[in-house]
Design an enzyme around this catalytic site. Structure first.
Site, mmCIF file in Angstrom:
data_model
loop_
_atom_site.group_PDB
_atom_site.id
_atom_site.type_symbol
_atom_site.label_atom_id
_atom_site.label_comp_id
_atom_site.label_asym_id
_atom_site.label_seq_id
_atom_site.Cartn_x
_atom_site.Cartn_y
_atom_site.Cartn_z
ATOM 1 N N SER A 67 2.330 43.289 22.380
ATOM 2 C CA SER A 67 3.718 43.541 21.985
ATOM 3 C C SER A 67 3.828 44.745 21.060
ATOM 4 C CB SER A 67 4.310 42.310 21.292
ATOM 5 O OG SER A 67 4.450 41.246 22.188
ATOM 6 N N HIS A 93 2.405 37.849 28.503
ATOM 7 C CA HIS A 93 2.798 36.522 28.029
ATOM 8 C C HIS A 93 3.239 35.650 29.194
ATOM 9 C CE1 HIS A 93 3.909 38.649 24.036
ATOM 10 N NE2 HIS A 93 2.807 37.944 23.805
ATOM 11 N N LYS A 124 7.658 37.456 7.504
ATOM 12 C CA LYS A 124 7.492 38.592 8.403
ATOM 13 C C LYS A 124 8.788 38.961 9.122
ATOM 14 C CE LYS A 124 2.621 38.174 9.610
ATOM 15 N NZ LYS A 124 1.678 38.066 10.730
ATOM 16 N N ARG A 157 -7.548 38.886 26.000
ATOM 17 C CA ARG A 157 -7.563 40.212 26.615
ATOM 18 C C ARG A 157 -8.944 40.836 26.564
ATOM 19 N NH1 ARG A 157 -2.705 42.062 22.894
ATOM 20 N NH2 ARG A 157 -4.196 41.094 21.532
#
Length: 166
Positions: A129, A17, A41, A92
């Site tokens: 993460s 990040h 969430k 990614r």
């Protein structure tokens, strides 16, 4: 002024990040790191929105043109409210691109905002993460994957959870 947003949940903040934010800070006059606050969430999150924003403020302090803000709802609404020209997304892998392209096209259909894709640095190409949390939960060494202050908070939070579960 060219303003961009780097959105995410950042639970927790990783070196990947920080890499993307750093690179966005060199491309734009101002970068807003926008932390998604999804109340549905919140139980699944390791850190509260305020804690995630605090960690981001700490790790982004070295970038004078970066600020941190939380948002609820649509990212495009946040972009309109903050006069944002571009959304910066780190990629990614090819699978990221498929999903992010679809999101970029949806976002551009909702408002006049461009999405800029930035490939992650090779050393972070696997980093997520969720993986950091999983490895750390089972005692794995994630010290090279998150900033030092985030590692302290991550270790402390996982220890708290382990005590609560015992």
């Amino acid at each position: 002024m060219r303003r961009a947003v780097c959105p995410g949940s950042f639970d927790p903040v990783t070196n990947g990040h920080v890499d993307i934010v750093s690179r966005a800070a060199h491309l734009f006059d101002e970068v807003i790191v926008a932390v998604g606050v999804n109340k549905s969430k919140s139980r699944a999150r390791l850190f509260t929105a305020d804690e995630r924003m605090e960690m981001l403020e700490e790790v982004c302090a070295e970038f004078p043109n970066v600020r941190v803000a939380g948002f609820e709802g649509l990212l495009t609404t946040f972009c309109q409210q903050h006069d944002v020209d571009a959304i910066v997304k780190g990629l990614r892998a090819v699978t990221d691109f498929d999903y992010e392209l679809q999101m970029a096209q949806m976002n551009s259909s909702l408002t006049d905002v461009e999405t800029v894709f930035v490939p992650c640095s090779p050393e972070y190409s696997f980093l997520a993460s969720s993986l950091v949390k999983e490895v750390a939960t089972f005692g794995g060494d994630v010290s090279g994957l998150v900033p030092p202050r985030v590692l302290e908070r991550l270790t402390a939070r996982l220890a708290e959870r382990a005590r609560d579960d015992a």
